[in-house]
Design a protein around this motif. Sequence first.
Motif, short mmCIF file in Angstrom:
data_model
loop_
_atom_site.label_atom_id
_atom_site.label_comp_id
_atom_site.label_asym_id
_atom_site.label_seq_id
_atom_site.Cartn_x
_atom_site.Cartn_y
_atom_site.Cartn_z
N THR A 37 0.88 -1.18 -0.16
CA THR A 37 -0.47 0.33 -0.54
C THR A 37 0.94 1.89 -0.38
N ARG A 60 4.00 12.44 15.99
CA ARG A 60 2.34 12.14 16.34
C ARG A 60 1.53 12.08 17.00
N ASN A 64 -3.50 7.40 18.64
CA ASN A 64 -3.47 7.57 17.55
C ASN A 64 -3.21 6.28 17.13
N PRO A 65 -4.02 5.00 17.42
CA PRO A 65 -3.37 3.73 16.95
C PRO A 65 -2.36 3.55 15.83
N ILE A 67 -1.14 0.29 13.36
CA ILE A 67 -1.64 -0.90 12.74
C ILE A 67 -1.06 -2.04 13.24
N HIS A 69 1.19 -5.47 11.61
CA HIS A 69 1.29 -6.32 10.55
C HIS A 69 2.09 -7.91 11.31
N THR A 119 -8.97 -2.21 21.74
CA THR A 119 -9.16 -3.12 20.77
C THR A 119 -7.69 -3.12 19.32
N ARG A 123 -2.91 -6.27 10.43
CA ARG A 123 -2.85 -6.62 9.14
C ARG A 123 -2.04 -7.27 8.51
N PRO A 144 3.09 2.68 11.20
CA PRO A 144 2.28 3.85 10.76
C PRO A 144 2.72 3.72 9.08
N SER A 145 1.94 5.02 8.54
CA SER A 145 2.23 5.24 7.29
C SER A 145 3.60 6.14 7.12
N SER A 183 -4.14 0.53 3.43
CA SER A 183 -4.99 -0.37 3.47
C SER A 183 -6.83 0.34 3.87
N ILE A 185 -9.58 -0.16 6.54
CA ILE A 185 -10.00 -0.79 7.66
C ILE A 185 -11.29 -1.37 7.90
N ARG A 197 -11.54 2.97 7.48
CA ARG A 197 -11.24 3.73 6.26
C ARG A 197 -11.37 3.08 4.52
N PRO A 231 -8.93 7.31 14.75
CA PRO A 231 -8.80 7.78 15.65
C PRO A 231 -7.84 9.07 14.94
N GLY A 232 -7.31 8.01 13.80
CA GLY A 232 -6.40 8.82 12.73
C GLY A 232 -7.45 9.44 11.24
O1 TXA Z 1 -1.89 0.45 4.58
C1 TXA Z 1 -1.91 0.31 6.00
O2 TXA Z 1 -2.62 0.47 6.64
C2 TXA Z 1 -0.16 1.63 6.42
C3 TXA Z 1 0.65 0.15 5.82
C4 TXA Z 1 2.25 1.26 6.16
O3 TXA Z 1 0.44 -0.78 6.21
N1 TXA Z 1 -0.30 1.31 7.42
C5 TXA Z 1 -1.28 3.00 7.43
O4 TXA Z 1 -1.07 3.36 9.44
O5 TXA Z 1 -1.48 3.73 7.26
P1 TXA Z 1 -1.55 5.13 9.38
O6 TXA Z 1 -0.97 4.44 11.39
O7 TXA Z 1 -1.00 5.48 9.49
O8 TXA Z 1 -3.20 4.80 9.48
C6 TXA Z 1 -3.94 3.68 10.50
C7 TXA Z 1 -5.36 4.05 10.58
C8 TXA Z 1 -5.71 5.34 11.45
O9 TXA Z 1 -6.47 6.34 11.20
C9 TXA Z 1 -5.47 4.74 13.22
O10 TXA Z 1 -6.82 5.70 13.70
C10 TXA Z 1 -6.36 3.83 12.66
O11 TXA Z 1 -6.15 3.20 11.35
N2 TXA Z 1 -6.98 2.62 13.85
C11 TXA Z 1 -5.73 1.82 14.05
N3 TXA Z 1 -6.00 1.06 15.07
C12 TXA Z 1 -7.02 1.54 15.40
C13 TXA Z 1 -8.18 0.96 16.17
N4 TXA Z 1 -8.06 -0.15 17.61
N5 TXA Z 1 -9.54 0.86 16.37
C14 TXA Z 1 -10.32 2.27 15.02
N6 TXA Z 1 -8.34 2.56 14.29
C15 TXA Z 1 -7.71 2.14 14.27
#
Ligand code: TXA
Length: 349
Positions: A37, A60, A64-65, A67, A69, A119, A123, A144-145, A183, A185, A197, A231-232
Amino acid sequence: MITEYITMTEEAIDRAAIEKAGQILQAGGLVAFPTETVYGLGGDALNPESSRKIYAAKGRPSDNPLIVHICRMEDLAPIVRDIPDEALRLAEACWPGPLTMIFHKSDLVPPETTGGLDTVAVRFPSNRIAMALIAAAGGYIAAPSANRSGRPSPTLARYCREDLDGRVEMIIDGGPVGIGLESTIIDLTEGQPVILRPGYVTQERLEQILGRVETDRAIIEPDSGTAPKAPGMKYRHYAPKGSLTIVEGGREAVITYINARTRECREKGIRTGVICTDETCRCYTADSVKSAGARTSGETIASRLFRILREFDDEEIQVMFSESFGEGGLGQAIMNRLMKAAGHKIVQV
Ligand code: TXA
Ligand code: MG
């Protein structure tokens, strides 16, 4: 900190370098790496100190939680409280791949990784470099990204360098990513599955697998006042340095409107840019005109969008306009990112 740069391809994985990167992660360090991604900024997901470092390196907010992997289906059970039947069906159809699922977390996952939530987002990426790295790190990478907070997600290692040089131990250059948007979500913790998302795995596809799937209202109606469940999604991401406006309407009306606005800017000495399609790119007179691809090719548009936003920054473009890319298929994910980049500035002509 001096950042080490390593280059490899999915076809020729440098095992020694992956071992070294795995040791960095196991020792609590950070490694940026390619996924299908966007590039990720990885740390050991089970080490609270690593998660703190990720937030610091990205700049950050720590609510903001992240992911988590994984690279083997059997590694899912230890980090979640239960695996709903929907998750098994989605994993069968979409993993490895660009889908993130939200579960109730087990005690193995520290609250630092989940921004204090009970939670966890999980991925299983399909990029082979990512899979090898996750295995070398012990099975769980929080990522995260790999952009500084507020910048477009990196689709090339060069952009990780721009944002993270000196802030991470290693950056693995695996070439341009395939998809270019983060990705999809999906939340499976509340009975009715909800998309938090939009991404490459579309709502239509998820509904083929699960039956009815909803999309978080805060995404469909950003002005509804409802807080997004991821949250993000509340932050203004992907923000280019200049101002971006999306222009919606009939083809000729959009071209006429944008050309009039960019002409006004030029008279004031303001540098302008336009994001358009192959079909229209010869019609614009802005300083920098970039086609995201053929209007019908959502995949190409998705893969070029973040790169175009970064190129406009490099060219010091101050005022940008974008055509709208519709809602079908990947359109929902593309428009979600574009709307965020534009801070929801949209005009109808
Ligand atoms: O494609 C992707 O998902 C990329 C690659 C690196 O794997 N990662 C990514 O991570 O986009 P990030 O941190 O930029 O975005 C993660 C999103 C954020 O909006 C965050 O709030 C949401 O996932 N998120 C993470 N854990 C969560 C949870 N337990 N409940 C609700 N939202 C969550
Ligand atoms: Mg991000």
